[in-house]
Write a protein that holds these residues in place. Structure first.
Motif, PDB file in Angstrom:
ATOM      1  N   UNK A  21       0.869  -0.920  -0.351  1.00  0.00           N
ATOM      2  CA  UNK A  21       0.343  -0.055  -0.402  1.00  0.00           C
ATOM      3  C   UNK A  21       1.257   1.005   0.103  1.00  0.00           C
ATOM      4  N   UNK A  22       1.611   1.559  -1.421  1.00  0.00           N
ATOM      5  CA  UNK A  22       3.023   2.504  -0.460  1.00  0.00           C
ATOM      6  C   UNK A  22       2.753   3.116  -1.574  1.00  0.00           C
ATOM      7  N   UNK A  23       1.825   2.188  -3.068  1.00  0.00           N
ATOM      8  CA  UNK A  23       2.017   2.726  -4.503  1.00  0.00           C
ATOM      9  C   UNK A  23       3.345   2.834  -5.558  1.00  0.00           C
ATOM     10  N   UNK A  66       1.882  12.886  -6.531  1.00  0.00           N
ATOM     11  CA  UNK A  66       0.769  13.439  -6.658  1.00  0.00           C
ATOM     12  C   UNK A  66      -0.685  12.481  -6.133  1.00  0.00           C
ATOM     13  N   UNK A  67      -0.059  11.287  -6.450  1.00  0.00           N
ATOM     14  CA  UNK A  67      -1.925  10.241  -5.739  1.00  0.00           C
ATOM     15  C   UNK A  67      -0.997   9.632  -4.692  1.00  0.00           C
ATOM     16  N   UNK A  71      -4.144  10.815  -1.635  1.00  0.00           N
ATOM     17  CA  UNK A  71      -5.032   9.958  -0.682  1.00  0.00           C
ATOM     18  C   UNK A  71      -4.410  10.050   0.951  1.00  0.00           C
ATOM     19  N   UNK A  72      -3.652  11.145   0.940  1.00  0.00           N
ATOM     20  CA  UNK A  72      -3.607  11.837   2.114  1.00  0.00           C
ATOM     21  C   UNK A  72      -4.861  13.008   2.397  1.00  0.00           C
ATOM     22  N   UNK A  77      -7.920  11.267   9.164  1.00  0.00           N
ATOM     23  CA  UNK A  77      -6.684  10.757  10.299  1.00  0.00           C
ATOM     24  C   UNK A  77      -7.573  10.294  11.078  1.00  0.00           C
ATOM     25  N   UNK A  78      -6.949   9.371  11.491  1.00  0.00           N
ATOM     26  CA  UNK A  78      -7.574   7.898  12.804  1.00  0.00           C
ATOM     27  C   UNK A  78      -6.718   8.141  13.917  1.00  0.00           C
TER      28      UNK A  78
END
Length: 148
Positions: A21-23, A66-67, A71-72, A77-78
């Protein structure tokens, strides 16, 4: 037929991406799709590898930052670990004062101490067992609480 190998590589990289999940791997998978397209158009292996490398590098350095930023920005924020405890209600298991005590917080027994009294929210010198308290901070492994 070589394009199938490139497509298979892209699928494997996409699966690996689900674990990281780091692209990063999905961008390299995009490069593999570029190699598959070059193979499908009849390019020789050297051209296919060059297309793979160029597309992968472009995706990694132009699209990935950019992606990740998108996403961020869109991911809420959990609160986790200690952050998630602040502001929660707890129940005093023992008397709690400025020196210590025990509270039940989110189903776990925690060491606790009473927060220093403030002028806008005077606190009793001792919170009795069974009283409801609110966690205002965590100091190491000690929940700092205030009476409700």
């Amino acid at each position: 037929m070589v394009w199938l190998w490139w497509l298979g590589g892209a699928l494997v990289l996409a699966v690996v991406e689900t674990l990281s999940a780091d692209l990063t791997f999905i961008m390299i998978a995009g490069g593999a799709l570029g190699g598959a397209a070059a193979a499908g158009l009849g390019a020789n292996l050297t051209v296919q590898v060059i297309v793979f490398c160029v597309v992968s590098v472009l995706l990694l350095f132009l699209v990935r930052p950019w992606a990740k930023a998108q996403l961020a920005r869109r991911t809420p924020h959990m609160l986790t670990n200690v952050e998630a405890k602040i502001g929660r209600e707890a129940t005093a298991l023992t008397a709690v004062d400025i020196h210590g005590g025990r509270v039940l917080l989110a189903g776990e027994e925690w060491s606790a101490r009473l927060a220093d009294p403030q002028a806008d929210h005077p606190a009793p010198p001792v919170i009795p067992a069974g009283a409801h308290v609110r966690v205002i901070s965590v100091d190491g492994a000690v929940a700092v609480v205030r009476s409700e």
